[in-house]
Structures are given as C-alpha cells and as structure tokens.
Design an enzyme around this catalytic site. Structure first.
Site, PDB file in Angstrom:
ATOM      1  N   GLU A  83       0.828  -1.219   0.000  1.00 10.44           N
ATOM      2  CA  GLU A  83       0.000   0.000   0.000  1.00 10.44           C
ATOM      3  C   GLU A  83       0.862   1.268   0.000  1.00 10.44           C
ATOM      4  OE1 GLU A  83      -3.455  -0.078   2.530  1.00 10.44           O
ATOM      5  OE2 GLU A  83      -3.483   2.097   2.711  1.00 10.44           O
ATOM      6  N   LYS A 261      -8.206  -0.673  10.996  1.00 10.05           N
ATOM      7  CA  LYS A 261      -7.539  -1.095   9.756  1.00 10.05           C
ATOM      8  C   LYS A 261      -6.283  -0.244   9.550  1.00 10.05           C
ATOM      9  CE  LYS A 261      -6.759  -1.402   5.109  1.00 10.05           C
ATOM     10  NZ  LYS A 261      -5.818  -0.600   4.321  1.00 10.05           N
ATOM     11  N   ASP A 277       3.375 -14.417  11.987  1.00 14.28           N
ATOM     12  CA  ASP A 277       2.072 -14.872  11.501  1.00 14.28           C
ATOM     13  C   ASP A 277       1.076 -13.699  11.525  1.00 14.28           C
ATOM     14  OD1 ASP A 277      -0.474 -15.999  11.246  1.00 14.28           O
ATOM     15  OD2 ASP A 277       0.061 -17.803  12.342  1.00 14.28           O
ATOM     16  N   HIS A 375      -2.148  10.575  -0.233  1.00 14.40           N
ATOM     17  CA  HIS A 375      -2.192   9.260  -0.833  1.00 14.40           C
ATOM     18  C   HIS A 375      -1.933   9.366  -2.340  1.00 14.40           C
ATOM     19  CE1 HIS A 375      -3.358   5.103  -0.337  1.00 14.40           C
ATOM     20  NE2 HIS A 375      -3.952   5.179  -1.508  1.00 14.40           N
TER      21      HIS A 375
HETATM   22  C1  MEV Z   1      -6.354   3.200   4.627  1.00 11.96           C
HETATM   23  O1  MEV Z   1      -5.552   2.097   4.296  1.00 11.96           O
HETATM   24  C2  MEV Z   1      -6.453   3.379   6.137  1.00 11.96           C
HETATM   25  C3  MEV Z   1      -7.398   4.485   6.625  1.00 11.96           C
HETATM   26  O2  MEV Z   1      -8.703   4.288   6.084  1.00 11.96           O
HETATM   27  C4  MEV Z   1      -7.418   4.427   8.133  1.00 11.96           C
HETATM   28  C5  MEV Z   1      -8.437   5.365   8.771  1.00 11.96           C
HETATM   29  O3  MEV Z   1      -9.457   5.683   8.170  1.00 11.96           O
HETATM   30  O4  MEV Z   1      -8.179   5.718   9.949  1.00 11.96           O
HETATM   31  C6  MEV Z   1      -6.939   5.836   6.139  1.00 11.96           C
END
Ligand code: MEV
Length: 426
Positions: A83, A261, A277, A375
């Site tokens: 990513e 995430k 793992d 990004h």
């Molecule tokens: C993207 O990989 C992760 C985010 O969505 C985390 C978040 O929203 O805090 C940017």
C-alpha cells in the site's frame, strides 16, 4: 554503534543505495541486508520446504520507516506492504513523536494460552474443581513436552477452567497458560494441550475434543504511548479534531473497523517483514477490540495539559524471534537484524509503536487535509513508474500529474513524453 533512525532524504536514492545507507545507519556489515536484493531473499528451493505445491514466489515491497525512538532506542523499521503512503506516514508520525521522546511501551508478559474443550461432563462444577486440584500434575505433564523451553526459563505456568453454555449443552474449557519466551508459541502450546488432554479426560470422566491455542492472546498484551507535538501536527484545532475522530471510533463500530484497519496497516507490515504470523496477530487484535462485547477502537487520543496530543494503544501481539519463517526466511532474518531487537518483547514493542504511529498519521490526515491528497501524491509515483518513468524521472512526472489532478498511467505517459522533450532540448 547504536542505530540512528533519523535518515532524511532516503527517498531521493535508488533502492540499493538506500539499503546501503540503512545498513550503515544500523551499524551493520555491508552484506547484512543483501537478502533484500532483487529476488527478495528467498530461493525457490527454500520456499519449497515452507509450504505445499510451491510453484513460485510473490514479491512484496519492503520500505524502511525512519525517525522511530522506542523506549529510548532508535530503530529503523522494515515494513512489508503493497500500500502506497504507509511507510511515509509512519515515518512522519514518528518524527512528530520524536520531539517528545518517541514511544514508550509496556507488556503483560509472554504468556500464550491453549484451550482443551471438554464435552459431556456429568458434574461440570465438580469436574472443574478436580482439574484445578490437579494443576501441578497438569503443568508438569505439559512442561515435560518442551524441556528446551524450560531451559530458556519458559514453561507452563497456570491453568484456569471455565464452564460455558453452548447451543449443544454445557461444556468445560481448560486454559493452559504457557510462558513461551521468544517464540510465537503456537507449536509449544498446541503440543502441550494435546499431551495433557488424555489426563484431563480421566480427571473429568468426560471426553476432550479441540486442543488448540487461542489467538485471543490477552496475556500477551503490549501497550504503546507517545506524545505528538501540537505544532507539528498543525495546531490546536487539529489536536481537538483528532480527539473528536478518536471519540467517533470509540463509539461507532463502523468507524472503529476502519480506524483499526489503519493501525493494522502498520502492525501487519512489520509482522510480515519479520516473518511472523499476520493472521494470528490480526485475529488477536480484532478480538481485543471486541473484548467488552462491542467492537471498538484499539487506540485512544487525548489532549495533555501542554496542548499536545497523547496517543495510546493496547494490543495482543503473539510474535516471536525463534522458529517459523522468522528463522527460515533470509529476508525476515535481515529485517530482524535491521531492527536490532533481541527479544520477542522488544519486537512487540516496535510493532505496537508502529501501529500507533500509523493510526496517528491516518487520523491527522483525515482530520486535516483528507486522506486522498497525500495518498495521491505517493500513488502518483507508482503510476509514473508504471508509465515507464526512470528513477530520475519519477518525481517530476508524479508532481505533474498530481498538479494537473490527473493521476492515471495515460496522463503519466504524456507527462513523461513532455519531460523528455524538455530535457532533450535543454
Ligand atoms: C487506509 O488504508 C487506512 C485508513 O482508512 C485508516 C483510517 O481511516 O483511519 C486511512
């Protein structure tokens, strides 16, 4: 020589040169990071011993996160991820924490648990107490399976027994607690669980079924804390907005899943780079997020009395330095050397700190300019490279397509052609 993690301008070099600079900064001999070279360190013949029906390898980029100070030690952190912007974001957050001493961690211990499921006990309460009375016998039986672990000061430490109601009736569950030291611990605790199960069946007069570790490794918790500088974050309003974003994730499972995430973007990248793992760690973290019955955020943000932002994170981390891919995979070995960690506990401290840094970076971007701008800038570099830009052309092409707000391979090709024309006529 201790590592210096403040490596500015890494981005401006080619991968091989970066590798040399990172090796130097980590005080390693020139060949120490060679496994990160073209083939990713793993020979097909080695891969063939790791899993079944091997037909090849799949490469994942490994980037180095800079600026980390963890428990007063500088660390250069290898992150395996596909990513864009993850590595840059972690490095940036670590820079913002660095001015206030970086990350501070604590841990609950290196205890993993195995479960032995017991069915059809006639007297579950009585069976439970008979098992607890036999604790020392069961612990000795477990320890006899792994004299090496005992030699390293680890071994079976305790048991507890729960009675649970299920849709197929009452069941008993014995938990065996094992100090696994520097191992991830799955093999050790699974072997022990299988070894004690026949005796558990005798004692309870019942039948045992599943004998396997739990990935809800809540006796292996790691906590990371850092103070992020208000000014470097963008000011008082950004701090207040990050606190509000944190409250949102604490209260709402839909937001918590995305918030977590972002944490896992950092955690999984280091877990993978060190050959650990990823699924075990992810299962553990998400089960911890749901420990109170409602899924919630794994991290919290508050404003301190100086107006800075304090971030905290607590996660279970079942990771090791001995055994498994960490030992077998040459790249994982190189990653561990780059980190300079000497125990599973130190590795877990790094992983938790990167998780917090990653999360802070995402929350800051979301609360300020939004996630897409940063990004896209980084994604544009990948797009520029896919369009055929050479190393010394990538930055210029990426900057053009971002400025034009047209981040596509097609536009990158046109920008590249214009750049070459321009450079040719200079
Ligand atoms: C993207 O990989 C992760 C985010 O969505 C985390 C978040 O929203 O805090 C940017």
């Amino acid at each position: 020589m201790p590592t210096n993690s403040r490596l500015s301008g890494l981005r401006d070099h080619e991968p091989a040169r970066r590798r040399a600079l990172v090796g130097d900064a980590a005080g390693l001999e020139p060949e120490a990071l060679a496994a990160f070279g073209e083939r990713g360190g793993l020979a097909l013949a080695q891969a063939d011993h790791m899993v079944e029906n091997v037909i090849g390898l799949m490469a994942i980029p490994v980037g180095v996160a800079t600026n980390f100070v963890i428990d007063d030690v500088d660390r250069l952190v290898p992150m395996a991820t596909e990513e864009p912007s993850v590595v840059a974001a972690a490095s940036n957050a670590a820079r913002i924490a660095r001015v206030h001493g970086g990350f501070h961690t604590s841990a609950s211990g290196d205890v993993m648990m195995a479960q032995v499921q017991v069915l059809d006990a006639v007297d579950p309460e009585g069976a439970r107490l008979r098992l607890l009375e036999a604790k020392h016998e069961l612990l000795s039986l477990a320890d006899a399976q792994d004299p090496v672990l005992a030699g390293f000061g680890g071994g079976a430490r305790d048991i507890d027994v729960r009675i649970i109601s299920t849709r197929t009736g009452t069941q008993l569950v014995l938990h065996l607690h094992v100090d696994v030291r520097d191992a991830m611990g799955a093999n050790a605790v699974n072997t022990m669980a299988e070894a004690i199960a026949p005796r558990v069946a005798e004692i309870t007069g019942a039948r045992t079924l599943l004998r396997i570790l739990t990935n809800k490794a809540d006796r292996r918790l790691v906590r990371a804390r850092a103070t992020f500088d208000a000014e470097l974050l963008g000011g008082a309003q950004t701090v207040a907005d990050i606190v509000a974003a944190s409250a949102f994730a604490e209260a709402d499972p839909y937001r918590a899943a995305t918030h977590n995430k972002g944490i896992m973007n950092g955690i999984t990248a280091v877990v993978l780079a060190t050959g650990n793992d990823t699924r075990a760690v992810e299962a553990g973290c998400h089960s911890h997020a749901a420990r109170a019955g409602q899924y919630t955020a794994l991290s919290h943000y508050e404003q301190d009395s100086d107006g800075n932002l304090v971030g905290t994170l607590e996660v279970p981390l079942a990771v090791g330095l001995v055994g498994g891919a960490t030992r077998a995979h040459p790249t994982a070995q190189a990653a561990v050397r780059m980190l300079g960690v000497e125990s599973a506990r130190e590795l877990a401290a790094v992983i938790a700190s990167v998780g917090l840094a990653q999360n802070l970076a995402a929350c800051r971007a979301l609360a300020a300019e939004g996630i897409q701008q940063g990004h896209m800038t980084l994604h544009a570099r990948t797009v520029a490279a896919s369009a055929g830009a050479a190393v010394d052309e990538v930055t210029a092409v990426a900057e053009r397509i971002v400025a034009d707000r047209k981040v596509s391979v097609d536009e990158a090709r046109k920008a590249l052609a214009r750049l070459r024309e321009q450079r040719g006529s200079e």
